[in-house]
Design a protein around this motif. Structure first.
Motif, PDB file in Angstrom:
ATOM      1  N   GLU A 178       4.692  -6.136  -9.411  1.00  0.00           N
ATOM      2  CA  GLU A 178       6.010  -6.587  -8.980  1.00  0.00           C
ATOM      3  C   GLU A 178       6.505  -7.798  -9.772  1.00  0.00           C
ATOM      4  O   GLU A 178       7.708  -8.021  -9.882  1.00  0.00           O
TER       5      GLU A 178
ATOM      6  N   PRO B 185       5.614  -9.559   2.268  1.00  0.00           N
ATOM      7  CA  PRO B 185       5.964 -10.159   0.977  1.00  0.00           C
ATOM      8  C   PRO B 185       7.242 -10.967   1.116  1.00  0.00           C
ATOM      9  O   PRO B 185       8.022 -10.760   2.048  1.00  0.00           O
TER      10      PRO B 185
ATOM     11  N   LYS C 143       7.770  -4.130  -0.598  1.00  0.00           N
ATOM     12  CA  LYS C 143       6.977  -4.650  -1.713  1.00  0.00           C
ATOM     13  C   LYS C 143       7.804  -4.668  -2.993  1.00  0.00           C
ATOM     14  O   LYS C 143       7.634  -5.536  -3.844  1.00  0.00           O
TER      15      LYS C 143
ATOM     16  N   TYR D 235       6.557 -14.158  -4.325  1.00  0.00           N
ATOM     17  CA  TYR D 235       6.628 -13.506  -5.624  1.00  0.00           C
ATOM     18  C   TYR D 235       6.983 -14.503  -6.729  1.00  0.00           C
ATOM     19  O   TYR D 235       6.532 -14.368  -7.865  1.00  0.00           O
TER      20      TYR D 235
ATOM     21  N   LYS E  24       7.413  -0.416   4.534  1.00  0.00           N
ATOM     22  CA  LYS E  24       6.573  -1.479   3.989  1.00  0.00           C
ATOM     23  C   LYS E  24       6.489  -1.366   2.469  1.00  0.00           C
ATOM     24  O   LYS E  24       6.527  -2.381   1.752  1.00  0.00           O
TER      25      LYS E  24
ATOM     26  N   ALA F  68       1.027 -11.260  -1.517  1.00  0.00           N
ATOM     27  CA  ALA F  68       2.168 -11.459  -0.640  1.00  0.00           C
ATOM     28  C   ALA F  68       1.772 -12.197   0.622  1.00  0.00           C
ATOM     29  O   ALA F  68       2.044 -11.789   1.724  1.00  0.00           O
TER      30      ALA F  68
END
Length: 305
Positions: free
Chosen positions: A184, A156, A87, A161, A83, A2
């Motif tokens: 993820e 992130p 994610k 991603y 946090k 990230a």
């Protein structure tokens, strides 16, 4: 995974999007974070009330410091939970304000939970100067610690991603070690890799034993822009579905980029229409394999975690 913005040389296909499960986990974590922050702010309010009532003018320093520690503990706990939620369901860098607020909300709430009480402590003229110095010093130290922990220095993002997802897909297709396949992005990357393999298998011939990486889809409703709705991509432009339509062509990667993100379910029929054949030999075997791949659920995630 990230870190910062996607590299310019990465061919981004279908933009990453959180699944329903990821959204659900993020929502749960954010509720827990909000409860922690509520306790922190509630403790601050209690401290302000007691300060106004003069409870700390000549003593009770242990109680005041204890309140500051509780505020810090719950502020930090909320930041860590927030946090973790980000994610699972990050913001997009395209919306700069939301991206900043969503990723730095822990630090923002921490300042809200500390500053009013600290200001009143330092401005209290009736509190013993020595006690004021001790309580103020401890409060400032705890506030700085909690604020730093609340800051997300490498937040992130949807863009990051997306880059990771496509790198993961490329690694799966090439048989390389899946170093980019974080939890993820792994499942969605496998979807892309599976579709690419399906097209390659469907277009295999004696002349092209590895298949052809070229598909066809209905052009976007807006010239030069990504389609608003998802389209299906096909093996050639001669298939009945595309007749009379404005068609675009390119690799599977290009198709995803244009929001053509679903492979046709009529592969066997299209093989015949496009001249790849589905009756025997390499193409026949490929047709059976492709049919099984399309009908099957998501591929096994072995090696992609």
């Amino acid at each position: 995974m990230a870190e910062n913005e996607p590299a310019a040389d990465v061919d981004v296909t279908k933009a990453w999007a959180a699944t329903q499960d990821q959204k659900g986990q993020a929502k749960k974590l954010r509720i827990y974070a909000a409860l922690c922050w509520l306790v922190a702010i509630g403790t601050e309010v209690a401290g302000i009330v007691m300060l106004k009532q003069g409870k700390f003018q000549s003593g009770n320093m242990a109680l005041l410091i204890g309140l500051l520690v509780v505020i810090a503990a719950f502020a930090i706990g909320g930041s860590l939970l927030w946090k973790a939620a980000n994610k699972h369901d990050p913001a997009s860098r395209a919306d700069g304000f939301r991206f900043f607020v969503q990723n730095q909300l822990g630090a923002i709430i921490t300042l809200i939970a500390f500053l009013p009480l600290l200001v009143l402590i330092f401005m209290d003229k009736d509190m013993d100067p020595k006690n004021k110095k001790i309580a103020g010093g401890v409060g400032v130290a705890l506030a700085l610690l909690a604020t730093v922990i609340g800051i997300d220095f490498k937040p992130p993002s949807v863009e990051q991603y997306t880059e990771d997802m496509n790198q993961c897909a490329a690694q799966i297709k090439s048989g390389q070690p899946t170093t980019a396949c974080s939890p993820e992005v792994a499942q969605q990357a496998q979807d892309i890799a599976r579709d690419s393999k399906a097209v390659a298998d469907a277009t295999k011939t004696a002349a092209n034993p590895n298949g052809i990486d070229k598909v066809y889809w209905i052009a976007s409703e807006k010239a030069g822009e990504k389609a608003d709705t998802e389209h299906v991509f096909h093996l050639c432009d001669n298939v009945s579905t595309l007749r009379g339509k404005e068609v675009q062509s390119g690799s599977v990667t290009a198709a995803y980029k244009e929001n053509a993100t679903r492979i046709t379910k009529q592969l066997a029929m299209e093989q015949k229409q496009c001249g790849f054949g589905a009756g025997g030999g390499v193409a026949g075997a490929a047709a059976k394999a492709v049919k099984a791949a399309v009908a099957a659920p998501a591929a096994d995630a072995t090696g992609a975690q």
